[in-house]
Design a protein around this motif. Sequence first.
Motif, short mmCIF file in Angstrom:
data_model
loop_
_atom_site.label_atom_id
_atom_site.label_comp_id
_atom_site.label_asym_id
_atom_site.label_seq_id
_atom_site.Cartn_x
_atom_site.Cartn_y
_atom_site.Cartn_z
N ASN A 167 0.68 -1.24 0.23
CA ASN A 167 -0.02 0.05 0.27
C ASN A 167 0.91 1.34 0.02
O ASN A 167 0.57 2.41 -0.61
CB ASN A 167 -0.95 0.01 1.19
N ASN A 168 2.13 1.17 0.49
CA ASN A 168 2.85 2.39 0.70
C ASN A 168 3.23 2.67 -0.63
O ASN A 168 3.70 3.79 -0.92
CB ASN A 168 4.19 2.06 1.60
N GLN A 204 5.72 7.30 3.94
CA GLN A 204 4.17 7.17 3.66
C GLN A 204 3.65 6.89 4.91
O GLN A 204 2.52 7.10 4.83
CB GLN A 204 4.00 6.04 2.58
N SER A 205 4.29 6.27 5.95
CA SER A 205 3.59 6.01 7.01
C SER A 205 3.65 7.00 8.30
O SER A 205 3.17 6.75 9.19
CB SER A 205 4.31 4.67 7.64
N ALA A 206 4.34 8.12 8.01
CA ALA A 206 4.65 9.00 8.80
C ALA A 206 3.30 9.99 8.95
O ALA A 206 2.13 9.86 8.10
CB ALA A 206 5.56 10.31 8.58
N ILE A 209 0.78 15.55 1.69
CA ILE A 209 1.49 16.46 1.16
C ILE A 209 1.30 17.96 1.80
O ILE A 209 0.06 18.35 2.10
CB ILE A 209 1.19 16.90 -0.44
N GLU A 210 2.37 18.45 2.27
CA GLU A 210 2.59 19.52 2.98
C GLU A 210 3.62 20.45 2.47
O GLU A 210 4.66 20.08 2.43
CB GLU A 210 2.57 19.89 4.48
#
Length: 381
Positions: free
Chosen positions: A55-56, A86-88, A93-94
């Motif tokens: 999924n990542n 991706q898990s963070a 998106i920032e």
Amino acid sequence: MNEENMTKKEIDTVYKSFQKLDSLRNALFTEVDTGDIYEVFNFFNHIKEVMGNFNNDVSFISCLMAKDYLCNQFNFGHFDVAEKSQSAPGPDIEVYTADGKKIVAEIKSTIPYKDNDFGSQQIDSLRNDFSKLKKSSADYKYMFVTNEMAYNILNKKYSDELEGIMLVLLKRKKYNNEIRLSDFADDKMVEALFNNNIEDVLQNAFKEAYKSTFGDSDNFIVDVDYSEEENDIFIRFYEEKEVVEDVYSEKSEIELEEAKAIRIASEIGDKLVIPFDKSLLTKESVIIALQNIFQNIHMQYEKTKPSVSMPSSGIISASSSGGTFRSYYEEYKPYHRSSAKTKTEEEVDREYGSGYFDPGPNPFPFNNSESEDDYGDDSWA
């Protein structure tokens, strides 16, 4: 998004995902004794280890598509989606634009559980993202989805909950602004044209087609791109328009509100490059453009046509001066209009198919046609 627009870290991350797929391919071809339950367990466990959190990988590719969309909407300095795991925690998106505007985005690859709605857990997850976006102090808030059915359901049933959030379907847009040269030339010619820098000839021919329709071609852009994978030359058309408050020339200007629908960061005075619908060119102008292209090809070939040496031997040698299109004609040199032949007509037909024997001075499409019916239908448009 092309590789040249990606950072090294982004390219490396994509490469690692493909390495994972290579490992999976190798694992799947392992012979397994289905009667030995321990061997079966080891096989499936190995597949699980190889795949990891797939999924990542999907999520990261989705982030790259979101980046591609945003880069067409705003001006950025450094923008690397691979810098965040991706898990963070936090938004997917920032990022800040070059003028300091903050953008946050959530990305969902959700496939709706029902035909006309999400499952309860799916909508709970989506609503959690809605809430995070609404609480953010960002100047621009996006909800990106990758599934068209999910996009339609959100638009239809949950639009009230998306107030203040821009919903975007991450899907490549298709524009009617493209012509493939393979529609008018065979594979060998397409390859030869690209290898011999035909770009200027193509651009000039279609600029003339635009000019004959609209009066001038100052803001008309013809982009020529060769796809090695498809062995084809893509000719794409664009117009450059200035963003203005009041439009006086629809050909060269675009109103601010309309421009913002294309690129949200548009401001008065900006120049927008907008896909141009090829069907707006007259049919006659396109036919003339193609005639000019192929006549130019033939003319350049005639100037540097291979000369005949040792006619009795039947050998054709190229002239020393070289020629723009010699590579094409030498590849197809089974017959030149001289007493020397490298192959018989029957041999040419067997090897290349009929139609290449003694093409004469004008072997290209659309030439010497006496009626519009000879041009076929409007399928090019």
